[in-house]
Motif scaffolding. Structure first.
Motif, short mmCIF file in Angstrom:
data_model
loop_
_atom_site.label_atom_id
_atom_site.label_comp_id
_atom_site.label_asym_id
_atom_site.label_seq_id
_atom_site.Cartn_x
_atom_site.Cartn_y
_atom_site.Cartn_z
N GLY A 149 0.75 -0.95 0.10
CA GLY A 149 0.01 0.06 0.00
C GLY A 149 0.76 1.35 -0.07
N THR A 150 0.79 2.24 1.02
CA THR A 150 1.37 3.40 1.26
C THR A 150 2.71 3.17 2.11
N HIS A 151 2.92 1.94 2.44
CA HIS A 151 4.05 1.66 3.29
C HIS A 151 5.32 1.10 2.65
N LEU A 152 6.30 1.84 3.08
CA LEU A 152 7.74 1.20 2.43
C LEU A 152 8.37 0.57 3.62
N MET A 153 8.57 -0.58 3.52
CA MET A 153 8.94 -1.55 4.58
C MET A 153 10.64 -1.79 4.26
N VAL A 154 11.37 -1.37 5.41
CA VAL A 154 13.04 -1.63 5.40
C VAL A 154 13.19 -2.54 6.45
N SER A 155 13.84 -3.75 6.04
CA SER A 155 14.14 -4.69 7.08
C SER A 155 15.67 -4.83 7.23
N GLY A 156 15.98 -4.73 8.51
CA GLY A 156 17.59 -5.00 8.65
C GLY A 156 17.94 -5.07 10.35
N LYS A 157 19.20 -5.19 10.50
CA LYS A 157 19.68 -5.53 11.94
C LYS A 157 20.03 -4.26 12.68
N GLU A 158 19.52 -4.05 13.86
CA GLU A 158 19.89 -3.31 14.79
C GLU A 158 20.85 -3.81 15.92
N ILE A 159 21.48 -2.96 16.67
CA ILE A 159 22.29 -3.77 17.84
C ILE A 159 21.37 -4.71 18.59
N ASP A 160 20.26 -4.58 18.86
CA ASP A 160 19.42 -5.30 19.55
C ASP A 160 18.46 -6.60 18.79
N GLY A 161 19.02 -6.51 17.34
CA GLY A 161 18.29 -7.70 16.62
C GLY A 161 17.68 -7.12 15.29
N LEU A 162 17.06 -8.03 14.93
CA LEU A 162 16.31 -7.75 13.51
C LEU A 162 14.93 -6.53 13.58
N VAL A 163 15.16 -5.88 12.99
CA VAL A 163 13.74 -4.91 12.86
C VAL A 163 13.28 -4.44 11.67
N ILE A 164 12.12 -4.09 11.69
CA ILE A 164 11.47 -3.40 10.40
C ILE A 164 11.29 -1.85 10.52
N TRP A 165 11.71 -1.07 9.87
CA TRP A 165 11.29 0.34 9.86
C TRP A 165 10.47 0.34 8.88
N ARG A 166 9.27 1.26 9.01
CA ARG A 166 8.06 1.64 8.08
C ARG A 166 7.84 2.90 7.97
N TYR A 167 7.94 3.53 6.62
CA TYR A 167 7.78 4.84 6.03
C TYR A 167 6.43 5.05 5.58
N GLU A 168 5.67 5.69 6.39
CA GLU A 168 4.26 6.13 5.80
C GLU A 168 4.13 7.27 4.99
N LEU A 169 3.70 6.95 3.80
CA LEU A 169 3.78 8.19 2.73
C LEU A 169 2.70 9.22 3.08
N ALA A 170 1.85 8.71 3.90
CA ALA A 170 0.55 9.75 4.28
C ALA A 170 0.96 10.48 5.23
N LYS A 171 1.97 10.25 6.39
CA LYS A 171 2.39 10.94 7.39
C LYS A 171 3.75 11.58 7.11
N ASN A 172 4.36 11.07 6.00
CA ASN A 172 5.85 11.30 6.01
C ASN A 172 6.65 11.21 7.08
N GLU A 173 6.68 10.01 7.58
CA GLU A 173 7.39 9.80 8.94
C GLU A 173 7.89 7.99 8.78
N TRP A 174 8.88 8.22 9.71
CA TRP A 174 9.43 6.69 9.85
C TRP A 174 8.96 6.20 11.09
N PHE A 175 8.31 4.93 11.25
CA PHE A 175 7.97 4.10 12.33
C PHE A 175 8.49 2.82 12.38
N LYS A 176 8.85 2.50 13.73
CA LYS A 176 9.39 0.90 13.94
C LYS A 176 8.25 0.14 13.98
N GLY A 177 7.92 -0.98 13.01
CA GLY A 177 6.97 -1.67 12.91
C GLY A 177 6.99 -2.83 13.44
#
Length: 399
Positions: A149-177
């Protein structure tokens, strides 16, 4: 007497004209721009007519705004609070989907750059996304991307483990999903409308190769299990074609290259094996997962050893050559090249074959035709041609 009466009549008419003239001058002064225009504290209401334009109905107004090119949304939202609310809530994108109006956006992260940027192929303009607020481990590590949909999902590894960051086009913001039910890397993914599918890859906890699959719903921001694939595989590619999620190629637990594919039919809730789908494809060591793109339910691939475009012939389970692509996919065995579907066109980004050094980003599109002998590639200018041609991540969003 007649002469006196004549003088009296002229005086009377003069007095009347003076009176009318004075009234006219007062009225002109009262309604002049200097007294009722911009910069004046008192605004005179219209005297003789209602000059207000009848307002549009809310429904009609929204339908009109939904048809505004998406590249102009930023400007419209600064002058129209209602439009800003429609964008922020995501309602305008739902309406666009209902009326069948979608435009592509290409999201990219190139080598040497610290922030993502979005490229609009129609206006050939680009903009930087807000800085992704991850830790340094995530920023420096490998990442995988897909859209739902209008979510860009970016999966990768942070220090604490694997995470997915979500960019929401409508809000023009990043969220940890929310993470996948089975956190993974080197997996296949594909977008289907407002949903995304992932399958295979490596379990980031046990390092085991997976045959599990999941589906992401941006409405609920959650993941659901799909049935298991027949074959465990990593470094595979995904696509959506003929209402099925395809997982193609990759390597098995013995590090053997897989030539088979699998297709998930959601209506039947099961996977089907497609043997030897890549049997006539040259596969070299350390090459990237297959570069795949689907346009009008036809599957295309960019062969990394020859820089040639091929189309999949479903009836014979074979591939047909469609000629060279003016991009050097062979520079790094397919790594760093973006090959995507862009609505009714193919999109490829990388190092131009016209340059021996390969420096500078080249963006090309074409309308593919399985029956043609030679395709016409059109260059696009995004103002980023001085950037590195090596694309770490690329994803196309239709909204």
């Amino acid at each position: 007497m007649s002469k006196g009466k004549g003088l009296d009549g002229e005086e009377e008419r003069a007095n009347m004209e003076d009176s009318d003239g004075e009234a006219k001058r007062k009225l002109e002064k009262k309604s002049s721009p200097s007294s009722s225009g911009i910069g004046c504290s008192s605004v005179v209401e219209p005297q003789d007519a209602d000059y207000n334009t009848p307002s549009l109905s809310d429904e009609l107004e929204v339908l009109i705004l939904a048809r505004v090119p998406r590249s102009l949304y930023g400007k419209f939202s600064t002058v129209n609070k209602r439009f800003l609310s429609l964008i922020k809530s995501g309602e305008i994108f739902k309406i666009r989907g209902e009326i069948g109006l979608k435009e592509p956006s290409v999201f990219m992260l190139a080598s040497g750059e610290t922030s993502w940027w979005a490229f609009d192929p129609q206006s050939e303009s680009c903009r930087n996304l807000p800085i992704l607020p991850s830790d340094t481990c995530f920023a420096a590590g490998d990442k995988e991307t897909f859209c739902a949909g209008t979510h860009l999902m970016v999966s990768g590894k942070e220090i604490d483990g694997l995470v997915i960051w979500r960019y929401e086009l409508a809000k023009n913001e990043w969220f940890k999903g929310d993470s996948m039910k089975n956190p993974r890397c080197l997996f296949a993914s594909a977008t289907c409308g407002n949903y995304a599918f992932v399958a295979g890859g490596i379990d980031t906890g046990s390092n085991k190769i997976l045959n599990s699959a999941e589906k992401y719903d941006p409405e609920t921001k959650s993941w659901d299990w799909l049935p298991m694939m027949h074959q465990k595989r990593k470094m595979c590619s995904g696509c959506y074609m003929d209402k099925k999620f395809y997982v193609i190629g990759g390597k098995n637990e013995e590090e053997e290259n897989l030539t088979c594919a699998e297709a998930f039919d959601e209506s039947q809730n099961k996977w089907e094996i497609i043997p030897d789908m890549l049997s006539d494809m040259p596969i070299s060591t350390f090459q990237s997962p297959p570069l795949l793109a689907v346009v009008n339910d036809e599957l295309y691939t960019l062969e990394t050893s020859s820089n040639e475009l091929k189309v999949y012939i479903k009836s014979s389970n074979s591939w047909k050559r469609l000629g060279p692509v003016p991009i050097r996919a062979d520079f790094n065995k397919g790594w760093g090249v973006a090959f995507k579907s862009l609505g009714s066109k193919l999109l490829v980004i990388g190092a131009s074959s016209a340059s021996n050094t390969g420096h500078g980003m080249t963006i090309l599109t074409c309308y593919p035709d399985p029956d043609t002998e030679e395709l016409q590639w059109t260059p696009l200018d995004c103002g980023k041609n001085s950037s590195s041609h090596f694309i770490w991540n690329c994803c196309v969003m239709m909204a």
